[in-house]
Write a protein that holds these residues in place. Structure first.
Motif, short mmCIF file in Angstrom:
data_model
loop_
_atom_site.label_atom_id
_atom_site.label_comp_id
_atom_site.label_asym_id
_atom_site.label_seq_id
_atom_site.Cartn_x
_atom_site.Cartn_y
_atom_site.Cartn_z
N THR A 30 0.84 -1.20 0.00
CA THR A 30 0.00 0.00 0.00
C THR A 30 0.87 1.25 0.00
O THR A 30 0.61 2.20 -0.74
CB THR A 30 -0.94 0.00 1.22
OG1 THR A 30 -1.73 -1.18 1.19
CG2 THR A 30 -1.85 1.21 1.22
N CYS A 31 1.91 1.25 0.80
CA CYS A 31 2.82 2.41 0.83
C CYS A 31 3.56 2.57 -0.49
O CYS A 31 3.80 3.70 -0.93
CB CYS A 31 3.83 2.26 1.96
SG CYS A 31 3.12 2.65 3.55
N ILE A 35 3.13 6.32 -2.14
CA ILE A 35 4.23 7.27 -2.22
C ILE A 35 4.41 7.82 -3.65
O ILE A 35 4.43 9.03 -3.84
CB ILE A 35 5.54 6.64 -1.68
CG1 ILE A 35 5.35 6.24 -0.22
CG2 ILE A 35 6.71 7.58 -1.84
CD1 ILE A 35 4.81 7.29 0.71
N PHE A 57 6.65 8.12 4.38
CA PHE A 57 6.62 6.68 4.19
C PHE A 57 6.69 5.88 5.49
O PHE A 57 5.85 5.01 5.73
CB PHE A 57 7.72 6.24 3.22
CG PHE A 57 7.78 4.76 3.01
CD1 PHE A 57 6.95 4.16 2.07
CD2 PHE A 57 8.63 3.96 3.75
CE1 PHE A 57 6.99 2.79 1.87
CE2 PHE A 57 8.68 2.60 3.56
CZ PHE A 57 7.85 2.01 2.61
N ILE A 60 3.40 6.29 7.52
CA ILE A 60 2.24 5.63 6.91
C ILE A 60 2.34 4.13 7.09
O ILE A 60 1.38 3.46 7.47
CB ILE A 60 2.13 6.01 5.42
CG1 ILE A 60 1.83 7.50 5.27
CG2 ILE A 60 1.06 5.18 4.72
CD1 ILE A 60 1.95 8.01 3.85
N TRP A 61 3.52 3.56 6.83
CA TRP A 61 3.70 2.12 6.94
C TRP A 61 3.52 1.67 8.38
O TRP A 61 2.84 0.67 8.64
CB TRP A 61 5.08 1.72 6.42
CG TRP A 61 5.26 0.24 6.40
CD1 TRP A 61 4.65 -0.63 5.55
CD2 TRP A 61 6.06 -0.53 7.28
NE1 TRP A 61 5.06 -1.92 5.85
CE2 TRP A 61 5.92 -1.87 6.90
CE3 TRP A 61 6.89 -0.22 8.34
CZ2 TRP A 61 6.59 -2.91 7.56
CZ3 TRP A 61 7.56 -1.25 8.99
CH2 TRP A 61 7.40 -2.57 8.59
#
Length: 98
Positions: A30-31, A35, A57, A60-61
């Protein structure tokens, strides 16, 4: 007088294999989609369009990974990540074609 105490706690770690898979691999994938997608439609200068997503990044991860383990149901992180991937793919497509 004996009081019986029932265990009313709900286990957070049900479906551990699914949560591990979502937390590690799906959150990373997903990341990887988010990004580059953010670099196409963020309204910043060129340097900031690249720097901001790269700096976001790890956050979010980590957030997606933690949510995979803390969600009440095992399908909720999957649904969130699929919606994120599809929405960012659509936004990237619109930014690149429009």
């Amino acid at each position: 007088m004996s009081e019986s105490h029932e265990n009313t706690r709900v286990s957070v770690f049900t479906s551990l294999k699914t949560r591990n898979f979502a937390g590690v691999l799906m959150a990373f994938l997903t990341c990887v989609v988010l990004i580059p997608g953010m670099t196409t439609y963020l309204p910043f200068s060129l340097a900031d369009q690249i720097a901001v997503p790269i700096l976001l990044f790890p956050f979010i991860w980590t957030g997606l990974c933690l949510y995979s383990y803390l969600a009440e149901k095992a399908w909720q992180p999957w649904a969130l990540m699929v919606v994120l991937v599809l929405s960012h793919a659509a936004l990237s497509y619109l930014a690149l074609t429009g």
